[in-house]
Enzyme design. Structure first.
Site, PDB file in Angstrom:
ATOM      1  N   TYR A 316       0.557  -1.229   0.034  1.00 30.27           N
ATOM      2  CA  TYR A 316       0.091  -0.035  -0.116  1.00 30.27           C
ATOM      3  C   TYR A 316       0.978   1.092  -0.052  1.00 30.27           C
ATOM      4  CZ  TYR A 316      -2.762  -3.360   2.345  1.00 30.27           C
ATOM      5  OH  TYR A 316      -3.646  -4.753   2.735  1.00 30.27           O
ATOM      6  N   CYS A 343      14.263 -10.590  -3.484  1.00 30.29           N
ATOM      7  CA  CYS A 343      14.596 -10.423  -4.692  1.00 30.29           C
ATOM      8  C   CYS A 343      13.309  -9.698  -5.486  1.00 30.29           C
ATOM      9  CB  CYS A 343      14.964 -11.838  -5.557  1.00 30.29           C
ATOM     10  SG  CYS A 343      16.289 -12.741  -4.421  1.00 30.29           S
ATOM     11  N   GLU A 344      13.086  -8.677  -5.022  1.00 22.04           N
ATOM     12  CA  GLU A 344      12.102  -7.581  -5.758  1.00 22.04           C
ATOM     13  C   GLU A 344      12.645  -6.154  -5.406  1.00 22.04           C
ATOM     14  OE1 GLU A 344       8.056  -8.561  -5.869  1.00 22.04           O
ATOM     15  OE2 GLU A 344       8.247 -10.656  -5.641  1.00 22.04           O
TER      16      GLU A 344
END
Ligand code: LLP
Length: 415
Positions: A316, A343-344
């Protein structure tokens, strides 16, 4: 209430305990809660309603058994959205007859389980759901207590993902079906119409959308009363916001006063389903800085907590304050993106935060008591954090840190 503060040595403490030793004892990432804060928030919310009412804690905000048990002992009812949440409430000593079963997708098995347990009320969200509840109740020769959840088409003025009372949302019964469902409830021998309900969203920071929703409920209530149908309950749901950063949500007393004024002399019982306002500010997530890194453009503080531990910032873009456990340090002040090891690129806990920190320092992410642990996952095969409840000078492990073998529990390889 805010249960933590820096002591005279510049160390962040919760109730009567310094946090850094707790982090060393239990490891990090670590969820820490204050018993005092949870109880005070509850008593403040429940005590502010000086009219016929019941507060049902929304279990989804934080379903730890210790928290449910504390609230059950204070006389709380519970708002649930799954069979799993009902099982938790019963395990924690809550009574089924004070439980309200909300949610858009109740399965047959969940309805049967709730009927067998003696659920307080089903909060019904569609025609098919009402029909299914009636069938299951008839099959068991029982009467199912129900409220009908309206979709009042009101803008809660909050994040779109947690707005639930607009016409385009999946929640509530469409206006044009309401009258026939009320009739069905009144005529069906296995249904008992307890009232009407709505829940327009979460993290509301002003009273006016609540009042708008309440007036919609009252108008229907009055119309039915004039036809001789006096409903025992109106359920306004949860949604009262908290201050994470610069928000200025109404205090429970202000909210309840506004409700009392509209309610007037009517004898109907008002149900509330507070979640966030009870637990959000009673909890912290403690993380360790693993690495400090600069990519030529900006600084990153890479912590051992990540979006799998606390999803709200990633999902959010929620702002939760991040503060060091020790103020007593001479690290240079700099601006950091506080990120996790996942891993993002969406894996962040906070962006552009001014912090005096160095490698291995401990940080507290504030406002983590609600929708923190409850939305955590094992993504990237990360073990979920431990949870500890502080009570005065005592601390209690209320959920053990997951072990690696927990990660594949229930899995098996082909023969
Ligand atoms: N009642 C119903 C029917 C609900 O759907 C909810 C929350 C509540 C009560 C409790 O609302 P509260 O008092 O906690 O605002 N994960 C999001 C919040 C999702 C809220 C879902 N429904 C977040 O972290 O902001």
């Amino acid at each position: 209430m805010q249960p933590f503060a820096y002591n005279e040595n510049g160390q962040l403490s919760i109730e009567e305990l310094e946090i850094a030793p707790l982090a060393r004892q239990h490891g990090t990432p670590l969820y820490l809660y204050s018993r005092q804060a949870i109880e005070q928030n509850w008593l403040q919310f429940d005590g502010a309603a000086r009219f016929n009412h019941r507060c049902c804690y929304a279990v989804k905000a934080n379903p730890n058994l210790a928290i449910l048990n504390l609230l059950a002992k204070l006389g709380a009812g519970f708002d649930i959205v799954s069979g799993g949440e009902l099982a938790r409430v019963l395990e924690a000593g809550g009574s089924a007859d004070k439980v309200i079963f909300s949610g858009t997708g109740k399965s047959r098995e969940e309805i049967d389980y709730a009927l067998d347990a003696g659920i307080g009320c089903f909060n019904v969200e569609s025609t098919q759901e009402l029909t299914r509840i009636a069938e299951r109740a008839a099959h068991k020769q029982q009467t199912a207590p129900v409220t009908l959840r309206l979709n009042p088409d009101i803008d809660a003025e909050t994040h779109p993902y947690i707005t639930t009372g607009k016409k385009h949302n999946k929640f509530g019964i469409p206006n044009n079906e309401l009258e026939s469902l009320i009739q069905l409830c009144l005529e069906h021998p296995h249904l008992e119409l307890r009232g009407l309900s709505c829940h327009i969203g979460s993290q509301l920071t002003s009273v006016s959308p609540f009042i708008h929703a309440f007036e919609t409920l009252l108008q229907l209530y009055d119309e039915l009363a004039s036809e001789g149908i006096e409903l025992p309950w109106l359920n306004l749901g949860g949604g009262l916001g908290v201050r994470y950063h610069k928000e200025t949500p109404p205090a429970p007393a202000e909210y309840m006063q506004a409700i009392a004024e509209r309610l007037g002399e009517r004898r109907v019982k008002i149900i509330f389903e507070p979640g966030r306002s009870i637990v959000a500010n009673a909890g912290l997530l403690i993380a360790r800085v693993e690495y400090i890194k600069n990519n030529g453009l900006q600084n990153f503080a890479i912590t051992n907590a990540a979006m799998n531990d606390l999803l709200r910032p990633a999902l959010y873009q929620a702002y939760q304050p991040i503060i060091p456990l020790s103020r007593d340090n001479d690290s240079p002040l700099a601006t950091y993106d506080v990120v996790g090891p996942i891993c993002e690129s969406g894996d962040f806990l906070g962006k552009d935060r001014e912090l005096s920190i160095t490698q291995d320092d401990l940080l507290a992410i504030c406002g983590s008591g609600a929708y923190g642990f409850s939305m955590s996952s094992n993504y990237n095969s990360r073990c979920r954090a431990a949870e500890v409840m502080v009570d005065g000078q005592q601390s209690h492990l209320i959920r053990a840190r997951e072990q690696q073998s927990d990660l594949w529990r229930g899995e098996s390889m082909l023969p």
